[in-house]
Design an enzyme around this catalytic site. Sequence first.
Site, short mmCIF file in Angstrom:
data_model
loop_
_atom_site.label_atom_id
_atom_site.label_comp_id
_atom_site.label_asym_id
_atom_site.label_seq_id
_atom_site.Cartn_x
_atom_site.Cartn_y
_atom_site.Cartn_z
N GLU A 1 -1.28 2.54 -15.83
CA GLU A 1 -1.84 1.53 -14.92
C GLU A 1 -3.23 1.09 -15.39
O GLU A 1 -3.57 -0.09 -15.33
CB GLU A 1 -1.89 2.11 -13.50
CG GLU A 1 -2.18 1.06 -12.47
CD GLU A 1 -1.40 1.22 -11.18
OE1 GLU A 1 -0.36 1.91 -11.16
OE2 GLU A 1 -1.85 0.65 -10.18
N GLY B 1 0.81 -1.22 0.00
CA GLY B 1 0.00 0.00 0.00
C GLY B 1 0.84 1.26 0.00
O GLY B 1 0.36 2.35 0.29
N ASP C 1 -1.47 8.36 -6.22
CA ASP C 1 -0.14 7.77 -6.03
C ASP C 1 0.88 8.40 -6.97
O ASP C 1 2.00 8.74 -6.56
CB ASP C 1 -0.18 6.26 -6.28
CG ASP C 1 -1.22 5.57 -5.41
OD1 ASP C 1 -1.72 6.22 -4.47
OD2 ASP C 1 -1.51 4.39 -5.67
N SER D 1 4.24 0.52 -7.34
CA SER D 1 3.91 0.54 -8.77
C SER D 1 3.94 1.97 -9.32
O SER D 1 4.49 2.22 -10.39
CB SER D 1 2.56 -0.12 -9.03
OG SER D 1 1.62 0.32 -8.10
C1 GLA Z 1 -4.47 2.79 -4.66
C2 GLA Z 1 -4.75 3.62 -5.92
C3 GLA Z 1 -5.00 5.08 -5.57
C4 GLA Z 1 -6.03 5.25 -4.46
C5 GLA Z 1 -5.70 4.31 -3.30
C6 GLA Z 1 -6.77 4.31 -2.24
O1 GLA Z 1 -3.26 3.15 -4.08
O2 GLA Z 1 -3.68 3.53 -6.81
O3 GLA Z 1 -5.39 5.79 -6.72
O4 GLA Z 1 -7.32 5.05 -4.94
O5 GLA Z 1 -5.52 2.97 -3.71
O6 GLA Z 1 -6.88 5.54 -1.65
#
Ligand code: GLA
Length: 390
Positions: A163, A127, A175, A131
């Site tokens: 992605e 998390g 991200d 990526s």
């Molecule tokens: C992943 C996705 C993000 C976001 C998070 C949850 O990391 O890539 O765009 O949606 O989950 O907040």
Amino acid sequence: MSTEHELASHVKKVFIEQFGQNPILIKAPGRINIIGEHTDYNNGFVLPAATNQAIYIAIAKAENSHSTLISLDLNQTHIFDINELVISKNKLWANYILGVLAEVKNAGHKLHNIHMVFSGDVPRGSGMSSSAALECGTCFGINEIFDLKINKLDMVKMSQMAEHNFVGVMCGIMDQFASTMGKQSHAMLLDCKTLDYNYFPISMEDYMIVLCNSNVSHSLADSEYNTRRLQCEDGVKKLKRFYPEIKSLRDVSLDQLKDKKSALSEVVFKRCKYIIEENVRVLAMTRAMEKADFEMIGNLLKSAHYGMQYEYEITCPEIDFMAAFANDRTDVLGARMMGGGFGGCTINFVKRGAEDQFIKEMNEAYKAQFSKETTPIKVIISDGVRRINV
Ligand code: GLA
């Protein structure tokens, strides 16, 4: 020797051994998110920051007729021709890079073959967006070596689309935004509707941000992620019949949602409620941090976790255990799951000075319950993707 120096020297050394030429070096960070999960693709607010954990890339134009990607951490190589970019069925990691190359080409830029060697310390499936780090590092790298003059916001968007189109995860923009635009000691309050953002100083005097990696990553995370997105879209579609002006859940108030509860399925109602409340929490968090209102910071983190556990339903037993363990302690302001869900890390705001005891006791409790270790990460907020030298 610092991790940065070690990893960057290593990718450079392997690159020179393999290709006999000098690469440029890129550091592309992972990210934390203080609060605001799954709000990004609902046009909402997020509060992420770039981390010191990063992917280190050695990259240069190839002098021959093919491109080579070498992942040192997976000990795998992928060879392809830049003129024939196709999704790799067996080397899924390569798709993050191939996807970026395809997006850049689609935007009309001329590319030649490349060689690239990379390694990193962003734990995969945690998390922390390893990526996005790989996508943004690739985009930044090819922009440098081919002098493409792509601006940073376009790099963010191309990395996100890579992605969608090559990996098949319909992610939001958070991200890639954090990995590209990050700033040392600052989080970013990003409005995903307008893409306006403010850097927001994160003072670490009274507390520390500690991540606890559950070392769990469920394979259903990607499909469940896409399902959540569809459920939110379903909610918007149904609510639009009553409120034609709305374009996303960002435009819906809690009262409006509650008024039309009967038009939605029970699941879709819960999903929408979580998103609307999470947006409110992000803005409340910035105010609480400005005022150093620790009680409020803690409460917001706790209610965000509650929402993810019971309404958005994206947690798992390991993560719920870790969040509950942390939220019961007096030396933790608050804790919640961070990222897309179904594993990964919790983010914990821990009173400064208490972090080592917290980490030790968390690990003991987790091990007793699940017979596996949690890996702690003391967060250092860093700059976004950039060139480095060793
Ligand atoms: C992943 C996705 C993000 C976001 C998070 C949850 O990391 O890539 O765009 O949606 O989950 O907040």
